[in-house]
Write a protein that holds these residues in place. Sequence first.
Motif, PDB file in Angstrom:
ATOM      1  N   ALA A   1       0.809  -1.218   0.000  1.00 20.33           N
ATOM      2  CA  ALA A   1       0.000   0.000   0.000  1.00 20.33           C
ATOM      3  C   ALA A   1       0.841   1.266   0.000  1.00 20.33           C
ATOM      4  O   ALA A   1       0.400   2.305  -0.512  1.00 20.33           O
ATOM      5  CB  ALA A   1      -0.945  -0.006   1.204  1.00 20.33           C
ATOM      6  N   ASP A   2       2.051   1.209   0.558  1.00 20.59           N
ATOM      7  CA  ASP A   2       2.875   2.420   0.620  1.00 20.59           C
ATOM      8  C   ASP A   2       3.960   2.438  -0.447  1.00 20.59           C
ATOM      9  O   ASP A   2       4.966   3.130  -0.314  1.00 20.59           O
ATOM     10  CB  ASP A   2       3.489   2.583   2.015  1.00 20.59           C
ATOM     11  CG  ASP A   2       4.429   1.436   2.389  1.00 20.59           C
ATOM     12  OD1 ASP A   2       4.383   0.397   1.705  1.00 20.59           O
ATOM     13  OD2 ASP A   2       5.183   1.600   3.367  1.00 20.59           O
TER      14      ASP A   2
ATOM     15  N   SER B   1       0.889   1.642  -6.032  1.00 20.06           N
ATOM     16  CA  SER B   1       0.343   0.960  -4.862  1.00 20.06           C
ATOM     17  C   SER B   1      -0.101  -0.449  -5.251  1.00 20.06           C
ATOM     18  O   SER B   1       0.390  -1.015  -6.231  1.00 20.06           O
ATOM     19  CB  SER B   1      -0.816   1.778  -4.299  1.00 20.06           C
ATOM     20  OG  SER B   1      -1.261   1.252  -3.068  1.00 20.06           O
TER      21      SER B   1
ATOM     22  N   ILE C   1      -2.822   5.397  -4.007  1.00 21.72           N
ATOM     23  CA  ILE C   1      -1.634   5.967  -3.373  1.00 21.72           C
ATOM     24  C   ILE C   1      -1.999   6.515  -1.996  1.00 21.72           C
ATOM     25  O   ILE C   1      -3.058   7.117  -1.803  1.00 21.72           O
ATOM     26  CB  ILE C   1      -1.037   7.089  -4.249  1.00 21.72           C
ATOM     27  CG1 ILE C   1      -0.539   6.521  -5.586  1.00 21.72           C
ATOM     28  CG2 ILE C   1       0.085   7.814  -3.513  1.00 21.72           C
ATOM     29  CD1 ILE C   1       0.649   5.602  -5.482  1.00 21.72           C
TER      30      ILE C   1
END
Length: 523
Positions: free
Chosen positions: A175-176, A180, A385
């Motif tokens: 996710a980071d 993403s 993002i």
Amino acid sequence: MNSTKLTPLFLFIAMLFCGTSQAQDVFITNTQNRNFTSLDGKWEYVVDAYETGGMGGMPVYKNAVPKDKSDRVEYGFSRGKTLWVPGSWNVQHPELSYFEGTIWYRRTFDKVDISEGKRYFINIGAANYMATVTFNGEVLGKHEGGFTPFSYEVTDLLKEKDNFLIVGVNNSRKADYIPSKVTDWFNHGGIIREVKLIEVPKTFVNNYFIALDKSTLGKSTKQIQGKLEFTGNTLPSKARISIPELKVDQEIIIKNEDATSFTLNVKGLELWSPKNPKLYQVHIQAGDDTISDEIGFRTIETKGKQILLNGEPIFLKGICLHDENPLRKDRANSSEDAKLVLDWAQELGCNFIRLAHYPHQENIVRLADKMGILLWEELPLYWGIQWGNPEVLKKAKAQYKELINRDYNRASSIIWSIANETASIPDRNAFLGDLADYIRTLDDTRLLSAAIKKDQELDGHPDSVYTYNDPLIDKLDIISINEYLGWYGGAPEETRGKTFKAGFEKPIIVSEFGGGGSARILC
């Protein structure tokens, strides 16, 4: 007194990620025109199924080999199990087609002509996505980002024989990360671009930025602005810039250890354009270092709703392109791959290509310089993002800096795009606004854009007018829109009545349009 006993696995992970000093990642531009040894070819590999980097307390990058049948080495390379570099692992072995995780690569080589007065760097054109680079049993560093180049120094580790470069590459989606977790392109994993062992002097020009000063565009004597960056402990006192065809041969006094700026006055300069993709041989000499490049000189700006190339309006006709060889179905990684798709684009009548949705290989940008094709480049700042995460913003700035460092001197590259189809929310607006300002501090010779959403986000809405008032547009030079009328909603009788309206006097690029198709039919 309490004490904690470390397990062998914990000890190993501590060694891998904490216990070894790391070399500094040094950016080196124009690697193909330096002295280098190619490390491309067949590399041995091992799949890291448990994401430990080794078993039995022995990290794989130590390259342990059992001395006899009783020696305990649980994890390592076996000859005959290979992957081609550059290339994604997904297309090379059926069992790796959809693999996401870590694979360790090993390349062994001899270097018998080590020069005392030289420095040596391992340069990797790109590895998707997280790369742990080790050399002769030492961790050099970790690089994040799947599409931009990086280098680590190995001068003090290099041997005349039996060198081993071991690189762990992880293409897991998180996710980071940038991008993403969710994208709409295939997640090729591995060392996807060239690997080189570069030889340079003790102090060398690691980067340079050379461009036409647009304020002198209409004058008979034009100015070329430049900046040199050095790596080394002792800087030379002088540098020399020459452009033989323009009769330029100028000495420059080096005053600043970070960067040295210069101005060249030139007459008879031919401007680069699609109709005249003129390139000049530029030579830079500083101390013991000499580097040459082919550079075109042009200006790009906007006036009202027009895009001006060299002060004249230009209409962009182009396509979107992914960084793949469509015949081999792998990541593109060679000049031949670049020529294949650029030839096709010119046959279609294109003068412009959007390199979607991430940085493409350097070969395509350099060949576009020679063929006269204008380019849009971007980072994969796409769906999902983490806009509110300051660490992700740092990653975006670092990856854009690497891209700008690589392609600043390429005349064909005219647009930096900072996002694709992202919703206007406060965190996103602050993130992209900050990124836009940062990019302009690095490069004021190109235009900024982003593929933005219309105000009406629901597809197939009944309004006849689509409007675009994203606050991010304030930061952009060009408004770009992705629109699929007739595909995502809208029968022919509806689509003929649609109009588009933006509350800004800026040029508009239709950055995507069309519709989907069956891969079975297309192939």
